[in-house]
Design an enzyme around this catalytic site. Structure first.
Site, mmCIF file in Angstrom:
data_model
loop_
_atom_site.group_PDB
_atom_site.id
_atom_site.type_symbol
_atom_site.label_atom_id
_atom_site.label_comp_id
_atom_site.label_asym_id
_atom_site.label_seq_id
_atom_site.Cartn_x
_atom_site.Cartn_y
_atom_site.Cartn_z
ATOM 1 N N LYS A 20 0.829 -1.206 0.000
ATOM 2 C CA LYS A 20 0.000 0.000 0.000
ATOM 3 C C LYS A 20 0.868 1.263 0.000
ATOM 4 O O LYS A 20 0.613 2.200 -0.751
ATOM 5 C CB LYS A 20 -0.914 -0.006 1.228
ATOM 6 C CG LYS A 20 -1.790 1.213 1.275
ATOM 7 C CD LYS A 20 -2.723 1.188 2.479
ATOM 8 C CE LYS A 20 -3.128 2.592 2.809
ATOM 9 N NZ LYS A 20 -2.672 3.044 4.105
ATOM 10 N N ASP A 55 -7.034 1.377 1.075
ATOM 11 C CA ASP A 55 -7.161 1.501 2.530
ATOM 12 C C ASP A 55 -8.564 1.050 2.933
ATOM 13 O O ASP A 55 -9.346 0.593 2.089
ATOM 14 C CB ASP A 55 -6.855 2.942 2.999
ATOM 15 C CG ASP A 55 -8.007 3.901 2.683
ATOM 16 O OD1 ASP A 55 -8.909 3.534 1.904
ATOM 17 O OD2 ASP A 55 -7.997 5.019 3.243
#
Ligand code: SF4
Length: 254
Positions: A162, A180
């Site tokens: 991420k 997220d």
């Protein structure tokens, strides 16, 4: 009791992330798994295009909310943001980046002093250590430059998929999707690219987001999830994609 949020942050084990993501899928519909209605089919391409066209019309140049002054400070801010709010990270990094905005300055500052600057952020001991070590590694292996390369980024301490996606997108303009908890929820609710794990959602979105919207897609979805399609009570009555979204039941008012 509502299920806990699934924080989708760098540094989690794959098993823990998958477990949290599965819990979140159960939570998305807002009722126990056994009573949930069948997941609706993902939107067709014309509707997906329209979703992003509307997001673009409302906010043509969406920005991330983590403050930074260059790719290095962006990388540090994202590493510090795991399981913390952007506002909390910004509060700590404003002072830190004034005196350490390069890997050399960060190493010169030292791990202990970095720790003092970030001690208001959760997991600050590990994060301070990672910031110190990744700064050392950038100097030793990348000429003090943040690499535009996923593998190289993911080899840095504290950097997961991420974080790499955020840096590749924001610092280098690549069409990556950093999943997220907000983006994960929106993608499953609408649904755009439903999936049980952040990786499944990321790969699904990469297939369906029209290239025109690839640069900003993840920011639009994160902001939409953070401010309108909220976890406990989505604000459907003021949602710009209400007529396209297949989530039921939609909320009618505050
Ligand atoms: S209509 Fe409701 S559930 Fe659908 S995207 Fe908008 S806020 Fe989320």
């Amino acid at each position: 009791m509502p299920a806990k949020k699934p924080p989708v942050k760098p540094g989690r084990s794959k098993a823990a992330t998958a477990k949290a993501a599965t819990k979140s899928v159960a939570k998305v519909a807002g009722k126990p798994a056994a009573k949930r209605t069948k997941q609706p089919k993902p939107l067709p391409p014309e509707a997906v295009f329209e979703v992003f066209r509307r997001f673009e019309a409302i906010e043509p140049e969406p920005k991330g909310e983590l403050e930074h002054v260059n790719p290095f400070t962006l990388l540090v801010a994202v590493v510090l943001s795991a399981q913390a709010t952007d506002a909390g990270v910004n509060k700590a990094t404003r002072a830190l980046f004034k005196i350490a905005d390069t890997p050399e300055k960060m190493v010169a500052l030292g791990e202990e002093a970095i720790r003092d600057y970030v001690k208001t952020i959760g997991l600050y001991r590990t994060k301070a250590k990672n910031v110190f070590l990744l700064s050392q590694q950038l100097i030793a292996e990348h000429g003090s430059v943040v690499p535009q390369d996923r593998d190289a980024l993911e080899k840095l301490p504290g950097v997961g998929r991420k974080t790499a996606n955020v840096v590749l997108n924001m610092a280098f303009g690549e069409h990556t999707i950093a999943v997220d908890t907000h983006l994960f929820r929106v993608s499953n609710r609408v649904p755009l690219a439903p999936g049980k794990t952040p990786l499944a959602v990321e790969l699904g979105l990469l297939k369906i987001v029209p290239p025109r919207f690839g640069r900003h897609a993840h920011h639009w979805l994160i902001l939409h999830g953070r401010y309108i399609c909220k976890a406990r009570k989505p604000e459907c009555w003021r949602c710009p994609i209400n007529d396209l979204c297949r989530f039921e039941p939609k909320t009618k008012g505050p």
